[in-house]
Scaffold this motif. Structure first.
Motif, PDB file in Angstrom:
ATOM      1  N   VAL A   1       0.774  -0.987   0.059  1.00 36.99           N
ATOM      2  CA  VAL A   1       0.063   0.216  -0.149  1.00 36.99           C
ATOM      3  C   VAL A   1       0.714   1.163  -0.045  1.00 36.99           C
ATOM      4  CG1 VAL A   1      -2.014  -1.423   1.044  1.00 36.99           C
ATOM      5  CG2 VAL A   1      -0.303   0.043   2.467  1.00 36.99           C
ATOM      6  N   GLY A   2       0.363   2.613  -0.318  1.00 37.40           N
ATOM      7  CA  GLY A   2       0.773   3.659  -0.215  1.00 37.40           C
ATOM      8  C   GLY A   2       1.803   3.808  -1.562  1.00 37.40           C
ATOM      9  N   LEU A   3       1.502   3.030  -2.458  1.00 39.10           N
ATOM     10  CA  LEU A   3       2.500   3.492  -3.727  1.00 39.10           C
ATOM     11  C   LEU A   3       2.632   4.593  -4.075  1.00 39.10           C
ATOM     12  CD1 LEU A   3       1.346   0.336  -5.478  1.00 39.10           C
ATOM     13  CD2 LEU A   3       3.485   0.383  -4.508  1.00 39.10           C
ATOM     14  N   HIS A   4       1.717   5.650  -4.185  1.00 45.45           N
ATOM     15  CA  HIS A   4       1.744   6.989  -4.643  1.00 45.45           C
ATOM     16  C   HIS A   4       2.422   7.696  -3.912  1.00 45.45           C
ATOM     17  CE1 HIS A   4      -1.809   6.194  -1.825  1.00 45.45           C
ATOM     18  NE2 HIS A   4      -1.728   7.578  -1.564  1.00 45.45           N
ATOM     19  N   HIS A   5       2.917   7.409  -2.662  1.00 45.29           N
ATOM     20  CA  HIS A   5       3.639   8.192  -1.748  1.00 45.29           C
ATOM     21  C   HIS A   5       5.109   8.229  -2.225  1.00 45.29           C
ATOM     22  CE1 HIS A   5       0.244   9.566   0.704  1.00 45.29           C
ATOM     23  NE2 HIS A   5      -0.123   8.218   1.103  1.00 45.29           N
ATOM     24  N   TYR A   6       5.562   7.276  -2.784  1.00 44.35           N
ATOM     25  CA  TYR A   6       7.028   7.150  -2.925  1.00 44.35           C
ATOM     26  C   TYR A   6       7.366   7.213  -4.336  1.00 44.35           C
ATOM     27  CZ  TYR A   6       6.413   5.644   1.826  1.00 44.35           C
ATOM     28  OH  TYR A   6       5.940   5.593   3.278  1.00 44.35           O
ATOM     29  N   SER A   7       8.812   7.276  -4.371  1.00 44.34           N
ATOM     30  CA  SER A   7       9.540   7.560  -5.877  1.00 44.34           C
ATOM     31  C   SER A   7       9.597   6.302  -6.417  1.00 44.34           C
ATOM     32  CB  SER A   7      10.779   8.267  -5.718  1.00 44.34           C
ATOM     33  OG  SER A   7      11.690   7.701  -5.050  1.00 44.34           O
ATOM     34  N   GLY A   8       9.835   4.971  -5.625  1.00 42.06           N
ATOM     35  CA  GLY A   8      10.016   3.845  -6.222  1.00 42.06           C
ATOM     36  C   GLY A   8       8.873   3.166  -7.088  1.00 42.06           C
ATOM     37  N   THR A   9       9.134   2.839  -8.157  1.00 44.01           N
ATOM     38  CA  THR A   9       7.930   2.268  -9.138  1.00 44.01           C
ATOM     39  C   THR A   9       8.361   0.780  -9.240  1.00 44.01           C
ATOM     40  OG1 THR A   9       9.159   2.668 -11.041  1.00 44.01           O
ATOM     41  CG2 THR A   9       7.911   4.340 -10.480  1.00 44.01           C
ATOM     42  N   ILE A  10       7.024  -0.058  -9.350  1.00 43.01           N
ATOM     43  CA  ILE A  10       6.851  -1.488  -9.733  1.00 43.01           C
ATOM     44  C   ILE A  10       6.403  -1.554 -11.022  1.00 43.01           C
ATOM     45  CG2 ILE A  10       6.386  -3.707  -8.670  1.00 43.01           C
ATOM     46  CD1 ILE A  10       6.582  -2.477  -6.108  1.00 43.01           C
ATOM     47  N   SER A  11       7.196  -1.616 -12.187  1.00 47.03           N
ATOM     48  CA  SER A  11       6.435  -1.565 -13.456  1.00 47.03           C
ATOM     49  C   SER A  11       6.065  -2.621 -14.036  1.00 47.03           C
ATOM     50  CB  SER A  11       7.520  -0.762 -14.314  1.00 47.03           C
ATOM     51  OG  SER A  11       8.677  -1.599 -14.287  1.00 47.03           O
ATOM     52  N   GLY A  12       6.166  -3.670 -13.537  1.00 49.02           N
ATOM     53  CA  GLY A  12       5.927  -5.180 -14.101  1.00 49.02           C
ATOM     54  C   GLY A  12       5.685  -6.219 -12.989  1.00 49.02           C
ATOM     55  N   ARG A  13       5.754  -7.713 -13.487  1.00 49.42           N
ATOM     56  CA  ARG A  13       5.812  -8.597 -12.417  1.00 49.42           C
ATOM     57  C   ARG A  13       7.201  -8.448 -12.013  1.00 49.42           C
ATOM     58  NH1 ARG A  13       5.482 -12.525 -16.069  1.00 49.42           N
ATOM     59  NH2 ARG A  13       3.517 -12.709 -15.991  1.00 49.42           N
ATOM     60  N   ALA A  14       7.176  -8.578 -10.725  1.00 47.53           N
ATOM     61  CA  ALA A  14       8.910  -8.168 -10.052  1.00 47.53           C
ATOM     62  C   ALA A  14       9.205  -8.949  -8.642  1.00 47.53           C
ATOM     63  CB  ALA A  14       8.848  -6.807  -9.765  1.00 47.53           C
ATOM     64  N   ASN A  15      10.284  -8.961  -8.425  1.00 49.64           N
ATOM     65  CA  ASN A  15      10.487  -9.357  -7.011  1.00 49.64           C
ATOM     66  C   ASN A  15      10.937  -8.174  -6.156  1.00 49.64           C
ATOM     67  OD1 ASN A  15      11.019 -12.284  -7.777  1.00 49.64           O
ATOM     68  ND2 ASN A  15      12.656 -11.338  -9.232  1.00 49.64           N
TER      69      ASN A  15
END
Length: 818
Positions: free
Chosen positions: A26-40
């Motif tokens: 949760v809170g993805l919109h608060h941080y600069s890090g992105t998860i752009s696809g299926r990922a570890n």
């Protein structure tokens, strides 16, 4: 405990996959890090988070914070992470986020993989259930919701597919890499052919824009990791660097200086067009800097300085020694071509505000003698892994010293995903090797083949040697003990065996671990000289398994002497020589940081004997007062020489008779033995020097220079500590090496011999191992052979090797001849 196919063979106490918990980030919109696809993604505890003391942050595959695990799941997982009941804190985002108009989603589904040791499995399951979370076991159909090859491997679904992926790694894009000359305006010395080939390989890896191993471009213009099934629209950054593992003595330092000199040239830079390589904001000075940070042990400092003086044009490369009194201004460091520092300094400054080495994005970081970071838990390992760098190089002639686990910290430093994540390394490489699975060795070979360069001085499998060095022969000189020595040795060995049998089971032996190590140490010393051991040896052992060191100050001193006498003594937790040695009240020896970390866990027990411990039960090892520096008085002329000392004297006299100008190096791991040898050698007419760990870096450098002097009154024998002279020291003035006592680790012995057998050597080199017949020394040679098979297998293309375990119960028994 429920049986599960996710359990691997090998160590019964090793964490294994219990299952997975499905939760949300949760809170993805608060941080600069992105998860752009299926990922570890990686989970990081934040116990000091002001909003939630159970907070677990989620970092993306570039180490940038992207969100948090939702509160409900965090309240269950945080206590388990804090108490070390679960390990390998990774998670997988199984599906690419779907969001409107490219905006960031508010949350993402993720699967947290739960690893625990067998003994903690039921506790972990109950804690997860009590918090209302569902643990999806590997035999549950829902478990296959995870598509990563890692999880499929754990469920034994696709071993062959995974092996095919490994067999293919590095094969695509293989091309003939042309040898390269060093820039003549900087490097004065001509490179050997093998050095030109290495320079070509180093430059190719630094400038290549190839996808990292296991990554492929898909039809839609995106990118997918075929091993983890992670996908992304951004092109993954190239793996700029690797492992430069040429044999010791092949001139790696000169090759690296040539690489640094080449990148100094104005026409060489970072290749453009790598749209996936995001970089943090850096100032203009840093942007234009080509500064290389070299990290090495203190003993190697002088080697880099010497190589610069010998091989480069004066003033062509500006060098800053980041050691002792040093600047805290990063703009000063960025004016230099090379900054040289030590692992210990980086460890000290790790996490410190205002440390310039941590703030700079280096053009290149070179870890010299990189096997120093074999312990992934050590502070200095974490420090070098956290460095910011565009190019990363691991440099060592002995990348594997004890087991393949030594390679994991190197992968973490190189940022070679997914192997920089311990769970993947354990599952895909370590565990198959531990089971003696041929696929494990094949995977390791393919992996190393993709990112490393290793050539040896000796011709192997009929191939031609890479450099024309004089030959090196290694022979064993077997020695019979005198009747008196044999009686003393046999009595001690019998007492040790009886003690081991008396201890009986594994747990009892572990409770008495220090006692067993004492016996082993004293047996090794008896092979050298009875004078190394106390007269009444029985008084040196604890009488009972739980004798309290706090009530026996003498016992505390005796345990401290164990660490001081045994140069190769390792902390049982991190398997590295103890730093800030601590002795527990139950007579076990650890690094201070290692045991304090254990005490923070809920168990608070001694890892060896399981006795309850608190900080009050820890004692800093008292410093051992060393005897007089000159050993002449300690071994008077009227005292009979030990059988091994007599054998050494005979060999030295014979060597001097054959060639009066020849020089020899005598290595021992016992500093006191070096002192004891001084008297007999001087009386026999040898001009000697000594080099050991108690000397300052300047003193060591002076000794090495003195030893190189030739002439009628020049020194002919150097008495050297294995650790003080085992790395980064040039002893080509000598042509004979005597290994006075065998070392557990064959890599350390190889390093010692190759101080003499290296580029610059003009004579044939002879190495002589002095081994006492019918003793623990013969069993140490057997242990060395096991480790050698693993090392040669890892870099070779054939041969089998079963994973070598650290010195555990079986090896303790083996050392005692049981």
């Amino acid at each position: 405990m429920a049986a599960s196919s996710s359990r691997g063979g090998g160590d019964d106490n090793e964490p294994y996959l219990l299952g997975l918990v499905v939760t949300k980030i949760v809170g993805l919109h608060h941080y600069s890090g992105t998860i752009s696809g299926r990922a570890n993604v990686t989970l990081v505890r934040e116990p000091l988070n002001p909003h939630d003391d159970n907070a677990i942050a989620v970092h993306n595959n570039r180490g940038v914070k992207a969100g948090h695990i939702e509160r409900g799941a965090a309240s269950a997982l945080a206590p388990l992470l804090d108490s070390l009941l679960i390990a390998n804190n990774i998670a997988i985002v199984p599906k690419a986020p779907s969001s409107k108009s490219g905006s960031k989603p508010y949350s993402l589904i993720c699967q947290v993989h739960i690893f625990a040791r067998p003994a903690a499995a039921e506790t972990v399951k109950k804690a997860i259930k009590d918090k209302g979370l569902a643990l999806v076991a590997p035999n549950n159909p829902e478990f296959f919701f995870s598509e990563s090859a890692f999880v499929q491997e754990r469920t034994q679904k696709s071993d062959r597919d995974v092996d095919k992926l490994f067999a293919h790694v590095g094969k695509d894009g293989d091309c003939r890499i042309e040898p390269m000359e060093a820039p003549e305006d900087v490097v004065l010395s001509a490179l050997f052919q093998h050095q030109k080939e290495a320079l070509g390989w180093l430059v190719h890896r630094e400038e290549s824009c190839d996808l990292p191993p296991f990554w492929e471009e898909d039809k839609d213009g995106g990118y997918k990791n075929v091993l983890t099934t992670q996908d992304t629209k951004e092109r993954p950054a190239p793996l700029r660097g690797g492992i430069f593992a040429d044999d010791m003595g092949l001139g790696k330092t000169l090759t690296l200086l040539s690489l640094i000199a080449r990148s100094k040239a104005p026409n060489v830079g970072v290749k453009k067009g790598n749209k996936g390589a995001k970089r943090r904001k850096i100032d203009a000075a840093e942007e234009g800097s080509r500064t290389t940070l070299v990290v090495c042990p203190p003993s190697v400092f002088s080697s880099w300085v010497t190589q610069l003086e010998e091989h480069t044009k004066a003033g062509s490369l500006k060098v800053y020694m980041y050691h002792g009194e040093r600047t805290n201004d990063k703009s000063v460091l960025l004016k230099y071509d090379i900054v040289i520092t030590t692992y210990s300094i980086l460890g000290t400054e790790f996490g410190q505000e205002g440390s310039p080495v941590n703030d700079i994005e280096w053009f290149r970081v070179i870890l010299d003698e990189a096997h120093v970071i074999k312990n992934s838990a050590a502070r200095q390992t974490k420090a070098v892994t956290a460095l910011n760098a565009q190019r990363r190089w691991v440099v060592t002639g002995t990348p594997i010293q004890n087991s393949s686990l030594d390679l994991y910290p190197l992968m973490a430093f190189l940022k070679f995903e997914p192997f920089s994540i311990k769970s993947y390394w354990q599952s895909l490489i370590q565990r198959p090797l531990g089971k003696g699975d041929k696929a494990g060795l094949s995977r390791l070979q393919n992996l190393l083949g993709a990112i490393s360069l290793r050539r040896t001085k000796d011709a192997e499998s009929g191939s031609k040697s890479v450099v024309a060095l004089p030959p090196k022969t290694v022979v064993a000189c077997y020695i019979e003990l005198s009747t008196e020595e044999r009686e003393y040795y046999d009595q001690m060995e019998m007492e040790g065996r009886n003690k081991m049998l008396e201890f009986g089971d594994r747990e009892s032996i572990l409770r008495n671990y220090s006692t067993v190590l004492f016996f082993i140490l004293r047996l090794r010393q008896l092979c050298n000289d009875v004078a190394l051991c106390p007269i009444d040896m029985k008084s040196w052992f604890p009488n009972s398994s739980f004798e309290d060191v706090s009530k026996n100050p003498e016992l505390l001193k005796k345990l401290a002497s164990l660490v001081d006498d045994g140069e190769d003594f390792d902390c049982p937790i991190c398997l590295s020589p103890p730093s800030k040695t601590v002795i527990t009240s139950c007579t076990h020896i650890y690094c201070q940081t290692c045991i304090l970390k254990i005490l923070k866990s809920s168990s608070s027990r001694c890892p060896i004997c399981r006795r309850s411990l608190s900080k009050e039960d820890l004692f800093i090892a008292p410093e051992v007062q060393h005897a007089d520096e000159d050993g002449s008085e300690n071994l008077g002329s009227d005292k009979p020489l030990s059988s091994k000392v007599q054998a050494l004297l005979e060999l030295l006299k014979r060597s001097q008779k054959e060639d009066p100008s020849s020089k020899s190096v005598v290595f021992s791991q016992f500093r006191k033995m070096l002192l004891l040898l001084e008297g007999p050698l001087k009386r026999a007419g040898f001009n000697i020097l000594r080099l050991d760990g108690s000397m300052s870096a300047k003193k060591r450098s002076d000794v090495i220079k003195q030893f190189a002097v030739v002439g009628p009154d020049a020194p002919t024998v150097l008495l050297a500590s294995l650790k003080a002279a085992g790395a980064g020291v040039n002893l080509t003035a000598a042509s004979t090496v005597y290994l006075f006592d065998p070392w557990w680790n064959p890599g350390v012995e190889e390093q010692a011999m190759d101080r003499v057998h290296r580029i610059g050597q003009t004579r044939a080199v002879k190495a002589v191992r002095l081994i006492v017949k019918g003793s623990i020394e013969e069993r140490i040679l057997e242990l060395q052979e096991r480790k050698k098979r693993l090392i040669s297998g890892a870099f070779g293309r054939k041969g089998g090797a079963k994973e070598n375990k650290e010195m555990r119960i079986e090896e303790l028994r083996m050392m005692m001849g049981l």
